[in-house]
Design a protein around this motif. Sequence first.
Motif, mmCIF file in Angstrom:
data_model
loop_
_atom_site.group_PDB
_atom_site.id
_atom_site.type_symbol
_atom_site.label_atom_id
_atom_site.label_comp_id
_atom_site.label_asym_id
_atom_site.label_seq_id
_atom_site.Cartn_x
_atom_site.Cartn_y
_atom_site.Cartn_z
ATOM 1 N N MET A 1 -37.329 -26.099 -22.591
ATOM 2 C CA MET A 1 -36.875 -27.034 -23.607
ATOM 3 C C MET A 1 -38.028 -27.409 -24.540
ATOM 4 S SD MET A 1 -33.804 -28.259 -23.554
ATOM 5 C CE MET A 1 -32.542 -27.441 -22.642
ATOM 6 N N PRO A 2 -37.777 -27.422 -25.826
ATOM 7 C CA PRO A 2 -38.833 -27.853 -26.752
ATOM 8 C C PRO A 2 -39.057 -29.362 -26.657
ATOM 9 C CG PRO A 2 -36.818 -27.362 -27.953
ATOM 10 C CD PRO A 2 -36.577 -26.999 -26.522
ATOM 11 N N HIS A 3 -40.274 -29.763 -26.970
ATOM 12 C CA HIS A 3 -40.652 -31.170 -27.025
ATOM 13 C C HIS A 3 -41.162 -31.477 -28.427
ATOM 14 C CE1 HIS A 3 -40.794 -30.561 -22.680
ATOM 15 N NE2 HIS A 3 -40.685 -31.873 -22.563
ATOM 16 N N TYR A 4 -40.757 -32.607 -28.965
ATOM 17 C CA TYR A 4 -41.240 -33.058 -30.266
ATOM 18 C C TYR A 4 -42.150 -34.261 -30.057
ATOM 19 C CZ TYR A 4 -38.138 -29.960 -32.772
ATOM 20 O OH TYR A 4 -37.539 -28.838 -33.269
ATOM 21 N N ILE A 5 -43.195 -34.319 -30.843
ATOM 22 C CA ILE A 5 -44.109 -35.452 -30.805
ATOM 23 C C ILE A 5 -43.459 -36.618 -31.543
ATOM 24 C CG2 ILE A 5 -46.370 -36.326 -31.527
ATOM 25 C CD1 ILE A 5 -46.523 -34.199 -29.321
ATOM 26 N N ALA A 6 -43.466 -37.768 -30.892
ATOM 27 C CA ALA A 6 -42.932 -38.993 -31.487
ATOM 28 C C ALA A 6 -44.052 -40.001 -31.629
ATOM 29 C CB ALA A 6 -41.829 -39.571 -30.608
ATOM 30 N N VAL B 1 -38.514 -55.223 -33.044
ATOM 31 C CA VAL B 1 -38.140 -53.958 -32.413
ATOM 32 C C VAL B 1 -39.302 -52.977 -32.430
ATOM 33 C CG1 VAL B 1 -35.699 -54.231 -32.975
ATOM 34 C CG2 VAL B 1 -37.190 -52.976 -34.530
ATOM 35 N N VAL B 2 -39.192 -51.989 -31.582
ATOM 36 C CA VAL B 2 -40.153 -50.895 -31.516
ATOM 37 C C VAL B 2 -39.518 -49.698 -32.206
ATOM 38 C CG1 VAL B 2 -41.393 -49.350 -29.967
ATOM 39 C CG2 VAL B 2 -41.126 -51.759 -29.370
ATOM 40 N N GLY B 3 -40.229 -49.094 -33.135
ATOM 41 C CA GLY B 3 -39.721 -47.938 -33.853
ATOM 42 C C GLY B 3 -40.308 -46.649 -33.325
ATOM 43 N N VAL B 4 -39.516 -45.591 -33.376
ATOM 44 C CA VAL B 4 -39.950 -44.252 -32.994
ATOM 45 C C VAL B 4 -39.570 -43.320 -34.126
ATOM 46 C CG1 VAL B 4 -39.626 -42.356 -31.357
ATOM 47 C CG2 VAL B 4 -39.600 -44.699 -30.536
ATOM 48 N N TRP B 5 -40.518 -42.486 -34.536
ATOM 49 C CA TRP B 5 -40.224 -41.494 -35.569
ATOM 50 C C TRP B 5 -40.958 -40.202 -35.245
ATOM 51 C CZ3 TRP B 5 -44.265 -40.029 -38.941
ATOM 52 C CH2 TRP B 5 -45.393 -40.842 -38.940
ATOM 53 N N ASN C 1 -33.925 -44.101 -26.153
ATOM 54 C CA ASN C 1 -33.022 -43.781 -27.264
ATOM 55 C C ASN C 1 -33.456 -42.560 -28.068
ATOM 56 O OD1 ASN C 1 -31.451 -46.014 -26.609
ATOM 57 N ND2 ASN C 1 -32.504 -47.343 -28.051
ATOM 58 N N ALA C 2 -34.714 -42.178 -27.962
ATOM 59 C CA ALA C 2 -35.261 -41.109 -28.802
ATOM 60 C C ALA C 2 -34.554 -39.760 -28.636
ATOM 61 C CB ALA C 2 -36.763 -40.972 -28.560
ATOM 62 N N PRO C 3 -34.216 -39.300 -27.416
ATOM 63 C CA PRO C 3 -33.524 -38.007 -27.311
ATOM 64 C C PRO C 3 -32.179 -37.980 -28.031
ATOM 65 C CG PRO C 3 -34.469 -38.597 -25.196
ATOM 66 C CD PRO C 3 -34.606 -39.805 -26.096
ATOM 67 N N ILE D 1 -41.188 -36.012 -26.667
ATOM 68 C CA ILE D 1 -39.775 -36.235 -26.386
ATOM 69 C C ILE D 1 -39.094 -34.882 -26.251
ATOM 70 C CG2 ILE D 1 -37.624 -37.282 -27.179
ATOM 71 C CD1 ILE D 1 -39.843 -39.331 -26.598
ATOM 72 N N GLU D 2 -38.477 -34.676 -25.095
ATOM 73 C CA GLU D 2 -37.791 -33.413 -24.861
ATOM 74 C C GLU D 2 -36.500 -33.372 -25.660
ATOM 75 O OE1 GLU D 2 -35.931 -30.769 -21.207
ATOM 76 O OE2 GLU D 2 -37.145 -32.521 -20.775
ATOM 77 N N PHE D 3 -36.280 -32.246 -26.311
ATOM 78 C CA PHE D 3 -35.030 -32.059 -27.033
ATOM 79 C C PHE D 3 -33.919 -31.958 -25.995
ATOM 80 C CE2 PHE D 3 -31.709 -29.593 -29.101
ATOM 81 C CZ PHE D 3 -31.540 -30.329 -30.242
ATOM 82 N N PRO D 4 -32.898 -32.793 -26.094
ATOM 83 C CA PRO D 4 -31.851 -32.804 -25.048
ATOM 84 C C PRO D 4 -30.968 -31.575 -25.116
ATOM 85 C CG PRO D 4 -31.286 -34.312 -26.823
ATOM 86 C CD PRO D 4 -32.662 -33.783 -27.134
#
Length: 96
Positions: free
Chosen positions: A1-6, A16-20, A40-42, A86-89
């Motif tokens: 599974m690919p992972h994206y850097i957040a 709130v805490v933001g993720v991008w 929530n990121a996936p 973050i692993e791509f679901p």
Amino acid sequence: MPHYIAIIEDAGPDDVVGVWFPDLPGCISGGDDVDEALENAPEALALYAQDLLDDGRQLPPPRTLAELEADPEFADDLRNHMVARIEFPSRADTAE
């Protein structure tokens, strides 16, 4: 599974805490705290990917942390904020 850097931006105890995702312009998520934002990121990744597919486009390949650190557009953000992979679901994960 690919992972994206957040990049996780903690706005403080009352906000709130933001993720991008640097590799995915406009893909954002968040939560009341870091744990919820990461949880929530996936889903944000899955929705972003679905929007791209609906438009006939493909999800760009993820860059490594080292590649992003070498990109002047994101170097300061990576130095000044928390970072997570973050692993791509899978489709099964997003169907739940």
